[in-house]
Motif scaffolding. Structure first.
Motif, PDB file in Angstrom:
ATOM      1  N   VAL A 278       0.822  -1.212   0.000  1.00  0.00           N
ATOM      2  CA  VAL A 278       0.000   0.000   0.000  1.00  0.00           C
ATOM      3  C   VAL A 278       0.855   1.261   0.000  1.00  0.00           C
ATOM      4  O   VAL A 278       0.322   2.368  -0.159  1.00  0.00           O
ATOM      5  N   LEU A 279       2.158   1.107   0.187  1.00  0.00           N
ATOM      6  CA  LEU A 279       3.051   2.262   0.196  1.00  0.00           C
ATOM      7  C   LEU A 279       3.743   2.468  -1.144  1.00  0.00           C
ATOM      8  O   LEU A 279       4.517   3.396  -1.309  1.00  0.00           O
ATOM      9  N   ARG A 280       3.483   1.569  -2.113  1.00  0.00           N
ATOM     10  CA  ARG A 280       4.086   1.698  -3.444  1.00  0.00           C
ATOM     11  C   ARG A 280       3.199   2.545  -4.350  1.00  0.00           C
ATOM     12  O   ARG A 280       2.008   2.719  -4.072  1.00  0.00           O
ATOM     13  N   PRO A 281       3.746   3.043  -5.473  1.00  0.00           N
ATOM     14  CA  PRO A 281       2.881   3.697  -6.479  1.00  0.00           C
ATOM     15  C   PRO A 281       1.923   2.675  -7.073  1.00  0.00           C
ATOM     16  O   PRO A 281       2.356   1.726  -7.731  1.00  0.00           O
ATOM     17  N   PRO A 282       0.636   2.801  -6.843  1.00  0.00           N
ATOM     18  CA  PRO A 282      -0.286   1.740  -7.247  1.00  0.00           C
ATOM     19  C   PRO A 282      -0.538   1.663  -8.744  1.00  0.00           C
ATOM     20  O   PRO A 282      -0.906   0.608  -9.257  1.00  0.00           O
ATOM     21  N   LEU A 317      -3.207   0.884   9.231  1.00  0.00           N
ATOM     22  CA  LEU A 317      -2.959   1.294   7.853  1.00  0.00           C
ATOM     23  C   LEU A 317      -4.216   1.215   6.994  1.00  0.00           C
ATOM     24  O   LEU A 317      -4.132   1.058   5.771  1.00  0.00           O
ATOM     25  N   ALA A 318      -5.380   1.333   7.604  1.00  0.00           N
ATOM     26  CA  ALA A 318      -6.613   1.278   6.820  1.00  0.00           C
ATOM     27  C   ALA A 318      -6.681   2.447   5.838  1.00  0.00           C
ATOM     28  O   ALA A 318      -7.143   2.287   4.699  1.00  0.00           O
ATOM     29  N   GLY A 319      -6.223   3.627   6.262  1.00  0.00           N
ATOM     30  CA  GLY A 319      -6.229   4.793   5.374  1.00  0.00           C
ATOM     31  C   GLY A 319      -5.376   4.586   4.136  1.00  0.00           C
ATOM     32  O   GLY A 319      -5.862   4.739   3.008  1.00  0.00           O
ATOM     33  N   PRO A 320      -4.082   4.225   4.281  1.00  0.00           N
ATOM     34  CA  PRO A 320      -3.260   3.938   3.098  1.00  0.00           C
ATOM     35  C   PRO A 320      -3.809   2.801   2.237  1.00  0.00           C
ATOM     36  O   PRO A 320      -3.706   2.842   1.013  1.00  0.00           O
ATOM     37  N   PHE A 321      -4.413   1.781   2.870  1.00  0.00           N
ATOM     38  CA  PHE A 321      -4.995   0.670   2.111  1.00  0.00           C
ATOM     39  C   PHE A 321      -6.134   1.158   1.223  1.00  0.00           C
ATOM     40  O   PHE A 321      -6.181   0.858   0.011  1.00  0.00           O
ATOM     41  N   LEU A 322      -7.067   1.926   1.787  1.00  0.00           N
ATOM     42  CA  LEU A 322      -8.176   2.439   0.993  1.00  0.00           C
ATOM     43  C   LEU A 322      -7.685   3.411  -0.074  1.00  0.00           C
ATOM     44  O   LEU A 322      -8.208   3.431  -1.199  1.00  0.00           O
ATOM     45  N   ASP A 323      -6.690   4.201   0.266  1.00  0.00           N
ATOM     46  CA  ASP A 323      -6.139   5.157  -0.698  1.00  0.00           C
ATOM     47  C   ASP A 323      -5.485   4.426  -1.868  1.00  0.00           C
ATOM     48  O   ASP A 323      -5.591   4.848  -3.030  1.00  0.00           O
ATOM     49  N   TYR A 324      -4.799   3.328  -1.590  1.00  0.00           N
ATOM     50  CA  TYR A 324      -4.166   2.512  -2.632  1.00  0.00           C
ATOM     51  C   TYR A 324      -5.219   2.015  -3.628  1.00  0.00           C
ATOM     52  O   TYR A 324      -5.073   2.161  -4.851  1.00  0.00           O
ATOM     53  N   LEU A 325      -6.313   1.417  -3.098  1.00  0.00           N
ATOM     54  CA  LEU A 325      -7.359   0.901  -3.980  1.00  0.00           C
ATOM     55  C   LEU A 325      -8.074   2.030  -4.714  1.00  0.00           C
ATOM     56  O   LEU A 325      -8.439   1.897  -5.885  1.00  0.00           O
ATOM     57  N   THR A 326      -8.266   3.163  -4.026  1.00  0.00           N
ATOM     58  CA  THR A 326      -8.934   4.302  -4.660  1.00  0.00           C
ATOM     59  C   THR A 326      -8.129   4.817  -5.847  1.00  0.00           C
ATOM     60  O   THR A 326      -8.682   5.092  -6.920  1.00  0.00           O
ATOM     61  N   ARG A 327      -6.825   4.967  -5.660  1.00  0.00           N
ATOM     62  CA  ARG A 327      -5.983   5.476  -6.757  1.00  0.00           C
ATOM     63  C   ARG A 327      -6.001   4.532  -7.945  1.00  0.00           C
ATOM     64  O   ARG A 327      -6.026   4.971  -9.100  1.00  0.00           O
ATOM     65  N   ARG A 328      -5.993   3.237  -7.708  1.00  0.00           N
ATOM     66  CA  ARG A 328      -6.056   2.282  -8.824  1.00  0.00           C
ATOM     67  C   ARG A 328      -7.402   2.381  -9.534  1.00  0.00           C
ATOM     68  O   ARG A 328      -7.483   2.325 -10.766  1.00  0.00           O
ATOM     69  N   GLU A 329      -8.485   2.504  -8.761  1.00  0.00           N
ATOM     70  CA  GLU A 329      -9.812   2.595  -9.362  1.00  0.00           C
ATOM     71  C   GLU A 329      -9.963   3.890 -10.159  1.00  0.00           C
ATOM     72  O   GLU A 329     -10.478   3.893 -11.283  1.00  0.00           O
ATOM     73  N   VAL A 330      -9.515   4.995  -9.580  1.00  0.00           N
ATOM     74  CA  VAL A 330      -9.644   6.287 -10.243  1.00  0.00           C
ATOM     75  C   VAL A 330      -8.797   6.325 -11.511  1.00  0.00           C
ATOM     76  O   VAL A 330      -9.212   6.870 -12.543  1.00  0.00           O
ATOM     77  N   ALA A 331      -7.605   5.725 -11.465  1.00  0.00           N
ATOM     78  CA  ALA A 331      -6.695   5.773 -12.612  1.00  0.00           C
ATOM     79  C   ALA A 331      -7.274   5.075 -13.841  1.00  0.00           C
ATOM     80  O   ALA A 331      -7.018   5.483 -14.974  1.00  0.00           O
TER      81      ALA A 331
END
Length: 812
Positions: A278-282, A317-331
């Motif tokens: 979750v800390l990598r560029p998704p 790390l729930a925040g970074p986890f959700l942010d990781y999935l959000t960025r992939r979905e938005v992209a």
């Protein structure tokens, strides 16, 4: 190695049920039993032969359960409810397909001789003397036998068969937990070796005796490993009778999930991979565990999302986890109108995150108005096609009103409910959990970065309101029982009122974009109120994401619910400690109870200060109590141990079986970490100088029934269990292992071979940066290595477990 098992059950609907009432209809409901323990009861559907329930349950169980049964009954106001039929599913039948059962199943007739339950304790010895061989069958005791008498007990005796000989024990009156401690001696007769069969019967003074169950052991078992221990009672072998659909059918969905969980250290490498991902560029990440899970989750996406959210919550790390999935979905979204509209892993994870973190917040906001709707039972309808003018006349006695009159009255009632709901929502910024506000802040920022154009200015609001209103508030209003806002489903009239309220909340959540469109133009009278509310909701969403901090509030979570927060409350009837001469019904007093992770407290009413409390850490058992103990239904006992080691029992009565199951489950979860829990207890009460269950005169006698700490109902308050959660993630990753290997490693070997055509690129490498590809291949190889290590760990522990198992008697 720990073991876990759970059943996901959905009672969908019934069809072609027989009429049991003189009106030519029935009032059906369904009872769900696991090994003869009632775990759930559906709502009653009045006057229907094709009822729809749509009720879902998750039941956590020990691995050794045997069968699941569904009983359909017709509720009667006077007298006993009529039994319509049953469906029985063995554990083997449920586990045969990993996807579970999803089909219509015909109901079968309920055969009293097949309704057996309980266990018998035997010790068998095969001896030889001068007269030949003899068999000593020591019949010690039995437990949890089926009640065959009107008193809720039985009068059991055992009958032992070996060859042509048979002997009987004495009859123990009025108990389901008999103690015989009798040795029956049978001599071998000429002929081939014979099996040993032990039958239990309920003695009746008038009429024939009732069958209670049997066990049978073949000659080989008697010779090699004579039975010694507890054995489950079985019905007489007979073919399953198929009613041919004459009793109707149920549509059921049942899925068994069971696994063996390794020690924590085995999951550490996979846990580290998940946290690092979750800390990598998704956007460039296709080889991380989360990227693989997105592709393979499929049918179990909701369960997987719940496990992942709980896993990352536990690590802070729930925040970074959700942010990781959000960025992939938005992209990968090009049309903002489709953003988060599918049931992707990102959408499901945010939805489950809101339920896990925000359920107390949801209750605080919606429960007062939802309770009003249920209690007031007002008739509301805006759709002319559904208006029942005659019903309104029966209620008002003022003649038949016009459609316009009904519409105006309904509009006033709807706005009277919607106003307080909107007020509660827009005024709840300070009560919304910080973790939810931070997640929404990240979500809004990612959407703004992806769609910065002026024509997409509403997308940042729709992304947040789409989750908060369309996937949280509106579904909770529509089906309050599924969000623990009510104990029962609504009746048809209340359901329609809730549907209208939910539709209005959906329109507000959509920021009015679809007002006046589609088929529901009859909602137009409500539009002025909705448009006025939408501007308030925009301001609310701006305030909601106006929060400081980029990290999880409070760091890693040890539990979803802080120990001081009330997880269940309500009125129960509490039995006085030692009622001297009061009748049973006067010994129970109404008290209001609060349960948190720290205490079980109670007082005369919610307004009173808490008068007394029981520390949760003192609880040693939470069990049902037989109806015969106090001649009262739905009674449970909470057994506690004080600092001096003395056991105390508190008896509590609930109003129905569902409330009983919910309190049992909540108390068992709250006390799950406690040490020294009891392995057995008495399901009766000590009255008139003896236990009502097993008739023992010693108050300190060991319990006659097993405890059921492992049996709980799954819900949003389930405790965090990182090992079990990581185990499910591991199982899901195995489904994508071959795909991952082909995509990154085998393609890489083909590309590196001299015969490979440099002009052709594989799906994994086409258009990708060589450095990024190298990192992805390295990550894929690392993930496959971690999965292989877990494979080996499971094999080693399984071999160790099998090596420790001593050959046991054949248990029929």
């Amino acid at each position: 190695m720990a073991k876990s098992s759970s059943l996901n059950i959905r009672v969908v609907e019934g069809r072609a049920l027989p009429a049991k009432d003189v009106s030519g209809s029935s009032d059906p409901y369904c009872i769900v039993k696991v090994d003869d323990e009632v775990v759930a009861r559906t709502a009653t559907v009045w006057r229907s032969l094709s009822p729809f329930w749509g009720e879902e349950y998750t039941v956590h169980l020990p691995l050794d359960f045997h069968h699941l049964a569904f009983y359909v009954l017709d509720q009667d106001t006077v007298g006993h409810d009529d039994v319509i039929g049953k469906i029985s599913l063995s554990k083997e039948a449920i586990a045969a397909d990993p996807r579970g059962i999803d089909s219509w199943i015909n109901l079968s007739r309920v055969d009293p001789d097949a309704e057996v339950q309980g266990e018998i304790c035997l010790a068998v010895r095969l001896l030889r003397d001068a007269r030949g061989r003899c068999l000593h069958c020591h019949v010690l005791k039995a437990r949890d036998l089926a009640p065959r008498d009107i008193s809720g007990t039985s009068d059991p005796f055992a009958r032992v068969f070996w060859g042509s000989q048979s002997l009987e024990t004495s009859t123990i009156k009025k108990t389901r937990f008999p103690h015989w401690d009798e040795v029956l001696e049978l001599r071998e007769t000429p002929g081939p070796p014979s099996p040993l069969r032990v039958e239990l019967w309920d003695w009746d003074m008038v009429g024939k005796n009732d069958f209670l169950g049997m066990v049978e052991f073949p000659p080989k078992v008697l010779q090699q490993n004579p039975p010694n221990g507890w054995f489950r009672l079985l019905p007489f072998p007979r073919a399953e009778e198929d009613s041919g659909g004459n009793l109707g059918a149920l549509r059921l969905k049942v899925r068994l999930i069971e696994d063996r969980v390794l020690p924590s250290k085995c999951y550490q490498p996979l846990m580290e991979l998940l946290m690092e991902s979750v800390l990598r560029p998704p956007e460039e990440d296709d080889a991380s565990p989360l990227a693989v899970l997105e592709l393979t989750s499929g049918d179990c996406r909701q369960d997987l999302a719940t496990k992942l959210v709980k896993l990352f919550l536990g690590q802070g790390l729930a925040g970074p986890f959700l942010d990781y999935l959000t960025r992939r979905e938005v992209a990968r979204t090009t049309d903002p109108n489709t953003l988060f509209r599918s049931n992707s892993l990102a959408s499901k994870s945010m939805e489950q995150f809101m339920k896990l973190v925000g359920m107390p917040y949801l209750h605080e906001v919606l429960k007062p108005v939802v309770n009003r709707v249920f209690e007031e039972k007002k008739y509301m309808e805006l759709d002319p096609c559904k208006m029942d003018l005659g019903r309104t006349r029966r209620i008002s006695f003022k003649g038949t009103p016009s459609e316009e009159h009904v519409r105006e009255a309904s509009l006033g009632l709807l706005t009277g409910y919607l106003g307080p709901i909107v007020d509660a929502i827009v005024g709840s910024v300070g009560r919304c959990p910080p973790a939810m506000r931070l997640a929404f802040k990240q979500l809004r920022r990612r959407v703004e970065e992806r769609f910065p154009q002026a024509e997409h200015k509403d997308v940042k609001y729709l992304a947040v309101s789409g989750f908060l209103f369309l996937r949280f508030f509106a579904p909770a209003v529509l089906t309050p029982k599924l969000f623990d806002l009510r104990d029962q489903h609504a009746d048809p009239q209340t359901s329609r009122s809730l549907l209208l309220l939910a539709k209005a909340l959906q329109s507000i959540g959509n920021l009015g974009q679809q007002l006046g469109q589609g088929k529901e133009l009859w909602m137009a009278p409500l539009h002025p109120f909705l448009l006025q509310s939408i501007s308030r909701v925009r301001d609310f969403l701006d305030q909601l994401v106006d929060v400081n901090g980029e990290e999880e509030a409070g760091g890693p979570a040890r539990a979803l619910v802080p120990s001081s927060v009330t997880v269940r409350e309500g009125y129960l009837l509490k039995r006085k400690e030692e009622p001297a001469s009061l009748a049973t019904r006067f010994a129970f007093k109404k008290r209001y109870f609060w349960l948190s992770g720290e205490t079980l407290s109670y007082s005369k009413s919610p307004e009173w200060q808490m008068g007394s409390s029981i520390p949760v850490s003192h609880i040693r058992a939470v069990e049902r109590v037989d109806e015969g103990a106090f001649q009262l239904p739905h009674v449970m006992q909470v057994v506690t141990q004080d600092d001096a080691g003395t056991l105390h029992t508190t008896y509590l009565q609930c109003k129905n079986v569902n409330e009983l199951n919910q309190w049992l489950s909540a108390l068992r979860k709250a006390s799950a970490p406690n040490p020294n829990k009891l392995a057995s207890c008495h399901p009766g009460a000590f009255r008139s100088a003896r236990w009502t269950c097993c008739l023992q005169a010693d108050r300190s006698a060991a319990g006659c029934s097993r405890t059921h700490f492992a049996v709980t109902l799954g819900d949003w308050s389930d405790p965090l269990d990182p090992d079990a959660e990581t185990q499910m993630v591991y199982r899901q990753l195995l489904l994508g292992r071959d795909q991952l290997r082909i995509k990154f490693l085998e393609d890489f070997n083909m590309d590196s071979s001299p015969e490979a055509d440099p002009g052709e690129g594989s799906g994994a490498t086409e258009g990708a940066c060589p450095d990024a590809l190298a990192r992805q291949r390295e990550a894929a190889a690392h993930l496959l290595e971690v999965l292989a290590d877990l494979d080996r760990a499971h094999e080693e522990f399984l071999q160790q477990e099998q090596g420790k198992v001593v050959p046991s008697p054949l248990r029929p």
